[in-house]
Design an enzyme around this catalytic site. Structure first.
Site, PDB file in Angstrom:
ATOM      1  N   TRP A  45      11.625   4.120  -3.024  1.00  0.00           N
ATOM      2  CA  TRP A  45      11.713   5.570  -3.151  1.00  0.00           C
ATOM      3  C   TRP A  45      11.373   6.269  -1.835  1.00  0.00           C
ATOM      4  O   TRP A  45      11.624   7.459  -1.669  1.00  0.00           O
ATOM      5  CB  TRP A  45      10.794   6.071  -4.271  1.00  0.00           C
ATOM      6  N   ASP A  46      10.833   5.516  -0.887  1.00  0.00           N
ATOM      7  CA  ASP A  46      10.520   6.059   0.431  1.00  0.00           C
ATOM      8  C   ASP A  46      11.743   6.751   1.048  1.00  0.00           C
ATOM      9  O   ASP A  46      11.616   7.744   1.776  1.00  0.00           O
ATOM     10  CB  ASP A  46      10.092   4.941   1.387  1.00  0.00           C
ATOM     11  N   GLU A  79      -1.455   4.189  -5.675  1.00  0.00           N
ATOM     12  CA  GLU A  79      -1.459   2.918  -6.397  1.00  0.00           C
ATOM     13  C   GLU A  79      -2.861   2.367  -6.620  1.00  0.00           C
ATOM     14  O   GLU A  79      -3.009   1.264  -7.162  1.00  0.00           O
ATOM     15  CB  GLU A  79      -0.592   1.903  -5.653  1.00  0.00           C
ATOM     16  N   LYS A  88      -5.226   6.098  -2.387  1.00  0.00           N
ATOM     17  CA  LYS A  88      -4.480   5.358  -1.373  1.00  0.00           C
ATOM     18  C   LYS A  88      -3.593   6.292  -0.554  1.00  0.00           C
ATOM     19  O   LYS A  88      -3.474   6.144   0.657  1.00  0.00           O
ATOM     20  CB  LYS A  88      -3.622   4.286  -2.048  1.00  0.00           C
ATOM     21  N   GLN A  89      -2.955   7.221  -1.225  1.00  0.00           N
ATOM     22  CA  GLN A  89      -2.042   8.130  -0.538  1.00  0.00           C
ATOM     23  C   GLN A  89      -1.923   9.420  -1.331  1.00  0.00           C
ATOM     24  O   GLN A  89      -2.372   9.513  -2.463  1.00  0.00           O
ATOM     25  CB  GLN A  89      -0.665   7.500  -0.374  1.00  0.00           C
TER      26      GLN A  89
END
Length: 753
Positions: free
Chosen positions: A357-358, A486, A591-592
């Protein structure tokens, strides 16, 4: 932070053979041309630690999924990019001793990737049996002739005695992946032939138990040299040519190897492929080495003329953005619409090399601004063409509509981790968002009306089936998901996931009336369906904490011990390499970007207060152990005028691999996240937005810099934006006049005569 290359605005260069960090050096000196690419491993055999990696675009293998406990809905295979037939292999002997830089005594070492021309150079002086020989090796994969790999040696005898030189140039199909199951290999040799000074080999991926086509590769090598051809070794899996010459004192020689590579992706039969290889070899063999070098330099210069970002006052920042642009364009330039952007590109095996999906989240906005509009449209059509497979993925989960894969080569989900395969369904929302992003930026709604609406409708049907009605809450809810962060698995009501589900339904309903009657008939969205979608839009839970004034990352997040990431001891970072997964899942650490990812998508639709409260709450909890994280934070920090934080996050995303921030660049570069350094400058520091169908800018100049400049394409125009201590200048280089907003004031741009 680990800096193993010197800081230079146009080169990735070191004068040290760092045997402890050999794999890092290999990752950072990777080259590619979208058709093929390779890590910066040495051409000759190296007995120390190394990761050989040579990859061909679109060539992969469906490896059997290996898990301890099979669950219904798992993909049957794990798609992975495979190490290609090795055509760069070339070994050097000096006085009958094989050169091996892992053990040889060497001096004057240099490894240099020239990003301006796309050429990798290695120099060293080696001593063997009293002989002293200087070697210079240049290699490139041509961006003019995509099937061409060129390798050039200049060897000089520095001794006061004669030296015997022997070079063996090979094509070798006896290769494997480090991540393959049971040390399996993937290539079967079909045919091979060796002539006096040339050779060819044809290989096919081994049979698989799935309905996945096998790939055939043909490689031909030719050589340009004054050396004398000699006897060469041969095996069942390889072919070679050998060349010898005795060099007098101070004498030198040149040796050039050209490999032409063709694949069954471009030919209908083996005979066509073989004939195609021969025709290309004859055509390319007619070019001189100087011509190949000049064409490469000219083609890269044309790319830089359209895309270069100039930063004055900070050489490390300048090197970082150019490195990322170079690697992005080496991975994907939009010349083959069958391809997409692998997170590792041609630089390593990790992530399987597939599409994530990046692309839609980070790659599409980058290519919208720096490539022809058709490139971005091709990325959308890549997903449209895989819509049947997305229906299959949803059906595997017992759901209606279409579920786009988290990881894929062919549209079928190719990943075997349950929290990704089953739970990271937010990717469906980003596939839909990309259609909106393209339409908004280009002003072209033809894709939306002709093909995009099919994708939107199928995704909407998935969301409508995936939500559940909570009688207790009197809201629709979405349970059992993993968001972009995640470090949280199997959670309920992730704000970002729910936001995109609601937005997709709304955007689809808004656009259904705009398509042709024939298209509406084919889609067959009933009135009852529309009412159901609207009910979900009105009642889908978007969790928030009104006391703090924040959107709640997911149900129960505030139950965690909310200690900032700064409290984690330095020797326990990154936590994914020091903590158990259980420890990570129980922690509050992110994480992000998750909530902040959603705010970035719709940045003009949130108030400054909403952005500030959510950024101030979530950023201190974020460990940025995803390569995708820093850029989102840089953009939002810049939007909030948090200049120091914006610059910190830019530096992290721009030099993520060059400085090995997350201690994982040995596996390969983070290609898709490299878009983040460009986004941080253009959407962050320059404040580029689309508001009310108009291009707008609100630039500022970081204190560390004295100037920055970038180019963008926008609706048939080419603009150059310069920000320095005197303010902002925006020039129209190509296209019709355009009115934009600069610092909330209208400015009409006209091309200067």
């Amino acid at each position: 932070m680990q800096r193993i290359f010197e800081v230079d605005p146009w080169k990735i260069v070191t004068h040290k053979l760092d045997k402890q960090n050999k794999r890092l050096q290999e990752s950072m000196t990777s080259i590619g041309n979208e058709y093929m690419g390779m890590r910066g491993m040495f051409e000759e055999d190296y007995s120390g630690d190394t990761l050989h990696g040579l990859y061909l675009g679109g060539i992969w293998y469906p490896d059997k999924t290996v898990v301890g406990w099979w669950k219904n809905g798992y993909p049957k295979y794990f798609g992975k990019v495979i190490n290609a037939v090795n055509f760069d292999k070339t070994n050097l002997w000096i006085n009958n001793e094989k050169v091996d830089l892992a053990t040889d005594q060497i001096s004057d070492f240099e490894l240099s990737l020239d990003m301006k021309r796309g050429i990798l150079t290695r120099r060293f002086t080696v001593e063997k049996k009293g002989a002293k020989v200087a070697v210079t090796i240049e290699r490139l994969v041509s961006i003019v002739d995509k099937q061409l790999f060129d390798l050039h040696y200049h060897i000089q005898n520095l001794s006061d005695q004669t030296v015997d030189i022997r070079l063996v140039s090979s094509i070798d199909a006896d290769v494997a992946n480090e991540d393959s199951n049971y040390d399996e290999k993937f290539w079967e040799v079909l045919a091979k032939q060796t002539n006096r000074d040339s050779a060819e080999l044809f290989a096919k991926t081994k049979p698989n138990q799935f309905d996945v086509p096998r790939f055939t590769v043909g490689v031909g090598i030719t050589h340009h040299t004054t050396m004398e051809a000699g006897m060469a070794p041969e095996t069942d899996q390889s072919v070679s040519n050998a060349f010898v010459q005795t060099l007098a004192a101070q004498q030198s020689l040149n040796f050039e190897k050209r490999a032409v590579v063709v694949t069954s992706r471009d030919y209908d039969s083996f005979d066509d492929l073989r004939n195609g290889l021969h025709q290309l070899t004859r055509k390319l063999d007619a070019k001189s080495h100087d011509q190949i070098i000049q064409e490469q330099a000219d083609a890269w210069q044309a790319r830089w003329d359209k895309s270069d970002v100039v930063i004055d006052g900070d050489v490390a920042a300048q090197q970082g953005i150019r490195f990322n642009l170079f690697q992005l364009f080496s991975t994907f330039y939009g010349d083959d619409k069958r391809l997409n952007i692998g997170p590792k590109g041609f630089t390593g095996e990790k992530y399987g090399g597939a599409t994530y999906w990046d692309t839609e989240a980070f790659g599409l906005p980058f290519y919208l601004s720096l490539a022809d509009q058709k490139v971005a449209r091709n990325l959308l059509e890549y997903r449209y063409n895989q819509l049947p497979e997305a229906f299959h993925n949803a059906h595997q989960q017992g759901l209606k509509g279409a579920l786009y894969p988290m990881v894929t080569f062919n549209g079928i989900e190719n990943h075997n981790e349950w929290e990704i395969t089953f739970e990271e369904i937010h990717r469906n929302g980003t596939i839909a968002y990309a259609i909106y992003n393209y339409t908004r930026y280009t002003g072209d709604d033809s894709y939306l009306k002709e093909k995009g609406i099919d994708v939107l409708t199928a995704i909407s049907r998935f969301w409508a089936d995936r939500v559940e009605w909570s009688e207790h809450r009197q809201h629709y809810v979405i349970h059992g998901v993993t968001g972009p962060n995640e470090y949280e698995n199997n959670i309920n009501d992730n704000w970002y996931t729910n936001l995109l589900a609601r937005w997709t339904l709304k955007y689809t309903l808004e656009n259904l009336p705009k398509v042709s009657p024939e298209k509406q008939h084919d889609l067959d969205v009933t009135e009852d369906e529309k009412k159901q979608w609207q009910d979900i839009i009105d009642k889908l839970l978007l969790p928030e904490d009104k006391e703090r004034g924040i959107f709640l990352q997911q149900d129960g997040f505030l139950d965690k011990n909310l200690q900032p990431a700064s409290s984690i001891p330095a020797d326990q970072r990154p936590i994914n390499q020091h903590w158990s997964w259980d420890h990570i899942l129980r922690s509050p650490y992110i994480k992000q970007a998750d909530v902040l990812q959603g705010i970035w998508y719709f940045i003009t639709e949130f108030t400054p207060e909403q952005k500030k409260r959510n950024f101030d709450f979530y950023e201190p909890l974020t460990v940025h152990e995803s390569s995708l994280s820093p850029s989102v934070h840089a953009i939002l920090a810049a939007d909030l005028h948090y200049e120091d934080k914006a610059v910190e996050m830019y530096e992290r995303t721009a030099r993520l691999d060059l400085d090995n921030y997350n201690n994982d660049t040995v596996d390969g570069l983070h290609i898709t996240s490299m878009t983040g350094s460009w986004l941080a400058i253009v959407q962050g520091f320059a404040g580029m937005r689309i508001e009310n169908d108009q291009l707008t800018f609100k630039p500022f100049l970081p204190k560390k810099w004295t100037r920055y400049q970038f180019h963008i394409n926008f609706r048939g125009r080419l603009l150059v934006v310069t920000v320095d201590q005197n303010g902002t200048q925006i020039k129209l280089l190509k296209g019709a006049p355009l009115t934009i907003q600069l610092n909330d004031k209208p400015v009409t741009l006209e091309k200067q005569s």
